[in-house]
Design an enzyme around this catalytic site. Structure first.
Site, PDB file in Angstrom:
ATOM      1  N   HIS A 143      20.972  11.361  27.694  1.00  0.00           N
ATOM      2  CA  HIS A 143      20.426  12.379  28.962  1.00  0.00           C
ATOM      3  C   HIS A 143      19.134  12.957  28.520  1.00  0.00           C
ATOM      4  O   HIS A 143      18.884  13.512  27.149  1.00  0.00           O
ATOM      5  CB  HIS A 143      21.448  13.485  29.117  1.00  0.00           C
ATOM      6  CG  HIS A 143      21.160  14.520  30.099  1.00  0.00           C
ATOM      7  ND1 HIS A 143      20.209  15.455  29.733  1.00  0.00           N
ATOM      8  CD2 HIS A 143      21.896  14.722  31.234  1.00  0.00           C
ATOM      9  CE1 HIS A 143      20.064  16.144  30.973  1.00  0.00           C
ATOM     10  NE2 HIS A 143      21.085  15.768  31.841  1.00  0.00           N
ATOM     11  N   ARG A 165      19.161  10.050  33.410  1.00  0.00           N
ATOM     12  CA  ARG A 165      19.969   9.053  32.920  1.00  0.00           C
ATOM     13  C   ARG A 165      19.895   7.721  33.755  1.00  0.00           C
ATOM     14  O   ARG A 165      19.185   7.590  34.654  1.00  0.00           O
ATOM     15  CB  ARG A 165      21.494   9.470  33.008  1.00  0.00           C
ATOM     16  CG  ARG A 165      21.686  10.859  32.315  1.00  0.00           C
ATOM     17  CD  ARG A 165      23.285  11.093  32.489  1.00  0.00           C
ATOM     18  NE  ARG A 165      23.471  12.157  33.559  1.00  0.00           N
ATOM     19  CZ  ARG A 165      24.737  12.465  34.263  1.00  0.00           C
ATOM     20  NH1 ARG A 165      25.631  11.765  33.987  1.00  0.00           N
ATOM     21  NH2 ARG A 165      24.818  13.363  35.009  1.00  0.00           N
ATOM     22  N   LYS A 175      20.589   6.853  37.456  1.00  0.00           N
ATOM     23  CA  LYS A 175      20.709   8.102  38.389  1.00  0.00           C
ATOM     24  C   LYS A 175      19.109   8.135  38.964  1.00  0.00           C
ATOM     25  O   LYS A 175      18.317   7.505  38.741  1.00  0.00           O
ATOM     26  CB  LYS A 175      20.715   9.344  37.195  1.00  0.00           C
ATOM     27  CG  LYS A 175      22.298   9.465  36.544  1.00  0.00           C
ATOM     28  CD  LYS A 175      23.175  10.382  37.614  1.00  0.00           C
ATOM     29  CE  LYS A 175      22.739  11.845  37.450  1.00  0.00           C
ATOM     30  NZ  LYS A 175      23.529  12.575  38.501  1.00  0.00           N
ATOM     31  N   ASP A 196      13.895  12.852  39.272  1.00  0.00           N
ATOM     32  CA  ASP A 196      13.736  14.061  39.149  1.00  0.00           C
ATOM     33  C   ASP A 196      12.558  14.684  38.583  1.00  0.00           C
ATOM     34  O   ASP A 196      12.579  14.493  37.568  1.00  0.00           O
ATOM     35  CB  ASP A 196      15.124  14.799  38.771  1.00  0.00           C
ATOM     36  CG  ASP A 196      15.140  16.161  38.601  1.00  0.00           C
ATOM     37  OD1 ASP A 196      14.184  16.960  38.743  1.00  0.00           O
ATOM     38  OD2 ASP A 196      16.176  17.169  38.513  1.00  0.00           O
ATOM     39  N   CYS A 240      11.931  17.498  36.861  1.00  0.00           N
ATOM     40  CA  CYS A 240      12.053  18.226  35.737  1.00  0.00           C
ATOM     41  C   CYS A 240      11.855  17.058  34.695  1.00  0.00           C
ATOM     42  O   CYS A 240      11.511  17.589  33.501  1.00  0.00           O
ATOM     43  CB  CYS A 240      13.352  19.060  35.791  1.00  0.00           C
ATOM     44  SG  CYS A 240      14.745  18.191  35.467  1.00  0.00           S
ATOM     45  N   TYR A 241      12.521  15.820  34.806  1.00  0.00           N
ATOM     46  CA  TYR A 241      12.364  14.889  33.649  1.00  0.00           C
ATOM     47  C   TYR A 241      10.887  14.593  33.432  1.00  0.00           C
ATOM     48  O   TYR A 241      10.811  13.776  32.280  1.00  0.00           O
ATOM     49  CB  TYR A 241      13.160  14.002  33.938  1.00  0.00           C
ATOM     50  CG  TYR A 241      15.001  14.288  34.046  1.00  0.00           C
ATOM     51  CD1 TYR A 241      15.238  14.780  32.836  1.00  0.00           C
ATOM     52  CD2 TYR A 241      15.501  14.166  35.349  1.00  0.00           C
ATOM     53  CE1 TYR A 241      16.536  15.651  32.921  1.00  0.00           C
ATOM     54  CE2 TYR A 241      16.791  14.758  35.364  1.00  0.00           C
ATOM     55  CZ  TYR A 241      17.236  15.278  34.044  1.00  0.00           C
ATOM     56  OH  TYR A 241      18.661  15.803  33.966  1.00  0.00           O
ATOM     57  N   ASP A 293      12.510  19.169  42.667  1.00  0.00           N
ATOM     58  CA  ASP A 293      13.074  17.928  42.066  1.00  0.00           C
ATOM     59  C   ASP A 293      12.494  16.704  42.798  1.00  0.00           C
ATOM     60  O   ASP A 293      11.677  15.749  41.983  1.00  0.00           O
ATOM     61  CB  ASP A 293      14.544  18.195  42.386  1.00  0.00           C
ATOM     62  CG  ASP A 293      15.478  17.011  42.045  1.00  0.00           C
ATOM     63  OD1 ASP A 293      15.034  16.000  41.877  1.00  0.00           O
ATOM     64  OD2 ASP A 293      16.654  17.266  42.167  1.00  0.00           O
ATOM     65  N   ASP A 303      12.205  25.565  43.141  1.00  0.00           N
ATOM     66  CA  ASP A 303      12.611  26.788  42.491  1.00  0.00           C
ATOM     67  C   ASP A 303      11.866  26.859  41.139  1.00  0.00           C
ATOM     68  O   ASP A 303      10.829  25.997  41.060  1.00  0.00           O
ATOM     69  CB  ASP A 303      14.128  26.408  42.004  1.00  0.00           C
ATOM     70  CG  ASP A 303      14.320  25.224  41.107  1.00  0.00           C
ATOM     71  OD1 ASP A 303      13.695  24.893  40.319  1.00  0.00           O
ATOM     72  OD2 ASP A 303      15.149  24.223  41.505  1.00  0.00           O
ATOM     73  N   HIS A 308      11.974  23.949  38.247  1.00  0.00           N
ATOM     74  CA  HIS A 308      11.498  22.809  38.550  1.00  0.00           C
ATOM     75  C   HIS A 308       9.603  22.903  38.641  1.00  0.00           C
ATOM     76  O   HIS A 308       9.253  22.080  38.242  1.00  0.00           O
ATOM     77  CB  HIS A 308      11.821  22.195  39.920  1.00  0.00           C
ATOM     78  CG  HIS A 308      13.010  21.300  39.739  1.00  0.00           C
ATOM     79  ND1 HIS A 308      14.503  22.055  40.047  1.00  0.00           N
ATOM     80  CD2 HIS A 308      13.354  20.195  39.281  1.00  0.00           C
ATOM     81  CE1 HIS A 308      15.350  21.069  39.601  1.00  0.00           C
ATOM     82  NE2 HIS A 308      14.735  19.911  39.282  1.00  0.00           N
TER      83      HIS A 308
END
Lengths: 450, 333
Positions: free
Chosen positions: A224, A266, A269, A272, A274-275, A380, A387, A390
């Site tokens: 992750h 991952r 998936k 997003d 934030c990654y 995201d 938010d 993020h």
């Protein structure tokens, strides 16, 4: 016999993963297509980082949060960090009153027996301790830095330390890779890292590296992005990063960047924003570990070669199989531990090789075109709401991208590597702690004398 | 409409009006004169937390404190302090943990993505011991039926298997989930967990052959599925020599390369094999030659260099990585 995977005979209907992925792809590509079909000056506007809007959204949050934020009532130091770190990235200064109020508030979260809680009157927690300490470092200055009770904090960390090397998040709380990172990161930046805190941490993190190459939250779980950053940064900070299988980790991490141009957390998936930081950050850390990666790749080849023709090569180097080479590294790290306190500081001053190993321009494109909300704040992915979390991690990822070609931490990047107008340029961060670099330097100097 | 909602809200009797709380003085939150990130709590939220602080600071181990923690968790399931105090209460009051399990289930039905719920559930299961096995496996199954990649649910399930048992059906469960969605990487990860750790299967070595077969079949069906390729590699973790010499591995690469579509992972796998000392034969050279596009300026005799060049073209998002890999190739023999 096992039932076999989907038969290829008839055209199978798409799976849940495929459907979700295609939906997101079409939303993202729609934006990119729109972008491709407008004139250059309009493109330039579309690529603009909405500094004022973001600052406005963030400022509002610092002074007022609606009742829907009650679910974050045990994460208030995190809210401080997400907002104040974002300010620092944007080069915004906060006024003295607000600074005093933040120091005062975090002090009310500080437990008399060490560590910071999620809010006044709650139990101390390692994650909110990390958020509080990073906030105070970002604010900087004597009052802010001196408000941290390091002796008591050290005691709290020792109480959270487990025999298996991991840490509990709080008294009787969960043990995972996040807890290791938040503890080690804070201890390193405050100059209280020692052998007691480090003991067996490396074993624990190592047991969380999965067959895929990335790192999981606990042994056995799935690789992750968040845990991979945390695990890798921890291993660097304790001087044991060479125990991880870095070529596999790198391969897994670069494969998390997809067609959508952003990173997923991952395998299989969804993308997003934030990654951008968690995965992009892991790759950026690996960018400074080339020599160890080279060494490990050479070892892997040599190992196979040796097993193949034992007579010819074995005499060259008795330590060339994996098990012994890891043992050798362990011995090395033990003798290094007196220097472990300066690893965080030295890391950024090391020369860094060449280009980023991820696609920095593509990632900037995703962040600028897909995660910005027109009214301020970052998100995201398209269709999701902004938010503070993020906003913080999209901006942190953007900063990483912009400096990913810079050989020295402070040299300003060339315009061609900063996507959009050059005014998009953010402040550089220290990639191990995710605090703005000059604030880190100030804190390092401050705590080095204590 | 608005009136109706108000009536519902008013159904709740404030704590200050409940006789059983009349002896308690609520303790307001110490936010200071000018707090940052202040939350505009509802009246109910503030009141519940004020009374919670009162019993928590007084370490009052009573059943009214227990019901108060339930109210507080209902308002914010992420408050780890409340959960922690609740565990102290459950122990002190020696309460039936089967009932507690139902409570967790109700909380999780709202939003199950927080650390606290799962930490608490694990604690309850640990206390109940092996008798909790089936209910825990069922609980996670239910959550995974809605979200098959739920990280916490998978962690919990692994904990249950390792500590309470129940391995018998787990490989079948993984196969079922993969039959539904072969791209579900969490199910692949669980499968790896089972074949390497189940006490019933004999470990990776014993499982390798049949798992390679299963995975190769999955790859042939969906060669674009990264999960199955990573799993295949995982089956040879710390066994590079076996990996390089396994005929199934090289032949699935070749098979996919020859189709000339969805061959990204086949190419990158072949590159890994070569970097570990694998010597590709003529068939491979031909297959790679067939993928070469005309715009390569230089005809390279080294197959690994050609592979990297193709990857740079067909996988542009990782162009820097492939360039870097090219610069790190072992010297051609």
């Amino acid at each position: 016999m096992e039932p076999s995977p989907s038969p290829a005979a008839e055209t199978p209907s798409p799976t849940v993963s495929q459907r979700d992925q295609w939906t997101v792809e079409s939303q993202v590509f729609h934006i990119y297509q729109l972008f491709a079909n407008i004139p250059p000056n309009a493109q330039s506007i579309m690529l603009e980082l909405l500094r004022d809007k973001h600052t406005e959204y963030l400022s509002k949050g610092l002074r007022h949060l609606s009742s829907t934020f009650s679910v974050l009532d045990a994460n208030r130091p995190w809210l401080c960090y997400w907002i104040i770190h974002s300010f620092a990235l944007l080069g915004e200064f906060i006024d003295d009153d607000l600074e005093d109020d933040t120091v005062d508030f975090l002090n009310r979260c500080q437990d008399p027996n060490g560590g910071y809680a999620g809010g006044p009157g709650q139990m101390p927690h390692l994650a909110t301790t990390y958020a509080a300490v990073n906030t105070l470092i970002t604010l900087g200055g004597e009052k802010s830095l001196a408000s941290i009770n390091r002796d008591k904090l050290y005691g709290f960390m020792r109480r959270m330390k487990q025999p298996n090397g991991g840490f509990r998040m709080h008294d009787a709380g969960e043990i995972d890779v996040r807890a290791c990172y938040t503890a080690i990161s804070v201890a390193s930046v405050l100059n209280i890292l020692d052998n007691e805190l480090i003991r067996n941490v490396g074993d624990f993190i190592l047991s969380c590296q999965t067959y895929e190459g990335g790192i999981a939250g606990e042994p056995g779980s799935e690789a992750h992005g968040g845990y991979t950053f945390c695990g890798l940064a921890t291993m660097i900070l304790i001087g044991e990063v060479n125990r991880l299988d870095l070529p596999r980790l790198l391969d897994w991490a670069v494969f998390r960047q997809g067609k959508e141009c952003g990173f997923q957390g991952r395998t299989n998936k969804l993308v997003d924003g934030c990654y951008s930081f968690w995965q992009g950050g892991a790759v950026a850390l690996l960018q400074r570990l080339h020599s160890i990666i080279d060494e490990q790749m050479a070892e892997a080849l040599q190992f196979v070669a040796i097993s193949d023709v034992p007579k010819e090569k074995e005499s060259l180097d008795g330590t060339s199989n994996h098990a012994t080479s890891r043992a050798r590294h362990e011995g090395m790290s033990a003798s290094c531990s007196s220097d472990v306190k300066s690893i965080g500081y030295n890391f950024i001053n090391q020369w860094r090789a060449s280009e980023p190993l991820f696609h920095s321009i593509a990632l900037q494109q995703y962040i600028l075109l897909c995660t910005q909300e027109q009214d301020g704040g970052l998100r995201d992915k398209p269709g999701k709401r902004r938010d503070h979390y993020h906003s913080c991690y999209c901006l942190s990822g953007l900063s990483l991208c912009q400096y990913s070609w810079s050989k020295r931490p402070h040299s300003p990047p060339l315009p061609k590597v900063v996507m959009g107008p050059y005014s998009n340029l953010l402040e550089p961060i220290h990639p191990l702690f995710n605090v703005v670099l000059d604030r880190y330097r100030e804190a390092h100097e401050f705590f080095a004398q204590l | 409409m608005a009136g109706n909602i108000e009536v519902e809200e008013n159904d709740r009797v404030p704590l200050r009006l409940r006789p059983e709380w009349s002896d308690v003085t609520p303790i307001p939150q110490d936010d200071g004169p000018s707090p940052v990130v202040p939350i505009n709590y509802s009246e109910e939220f503030s009141e519940v937390m004020d009374y919670f602080r009162a019993v928590y600071f007084a370490k009052e181990l009573s059943s009214r404190a227990l019901s108060l923690t339930a109210e507080a968790i209902g308002l914010n399931a992420g408050n780890y302090t409340v959960w922690h105090f609740r565990r102290l209460l459950l122990e002190a009051l020696k309460l039936d943990l089967h009932v507690e399990r139902e409570f967790v289930e109700r909380v999780a039905s709202g939003n199950s993505k927080n650390y606290q719920i799962w930490h608490h559930r694990r604690w309850v299961a640990e206390k109940l011991g092996p008798e909790a096995r089936n209910s825990e496996l069922e609980f996670t199954k239910k959550i995974l039926s809605v979200d098959a990649k739920h990280y916490h649910a998978w962690s919990h399930r692994q904990w249950v298997l390792q500590n309470l048992g129940g391995w018998e059906d787990e490989l079948n469960y993984c196969s079922e989930l993969l039959a539904e969605d072969i791209f579900n990487n969490s199910a692949w990860n669980q499968r790896y967990f089972v074949i390497t750790r189940s006490p019933l299967l004999g470990g990776l070595k014993a499982m390798r052959e049949s798992e390679v077969l299963y995975t190769v079949e999955a790859i042939i069906s969906y060669p674009e599925n990264e999960s199955s390729w990573r799993y295949l590699r995982g089956l040879f973790k710390d066994e590079s020599l076996l990996y390089v010499n396994d005929a199934q591995v090289s032949s699935v690469c070749l098979k996919v390369l020859k189709t000339k579509s969805n061959y990204l992972f086949a190419l990158s796998t072949l590159l890994d094999l070569i970097c570990l000392g694998y010597q590709p034969n003529e068939d491979f050279r031909d297959a790679i030659e067939a993928l070469r596009t005309s715009d390569f300026d230089k005809q390279d005799s080294d197959i690994a260099i050609t592979i990297c060049s193709i990857l740079e073209q067909v996988d542009p998002i990782r162009v820097n990585y492939w360039v870097w890999r090219k610069s790190r190739l072992p010297q051609a023999a």
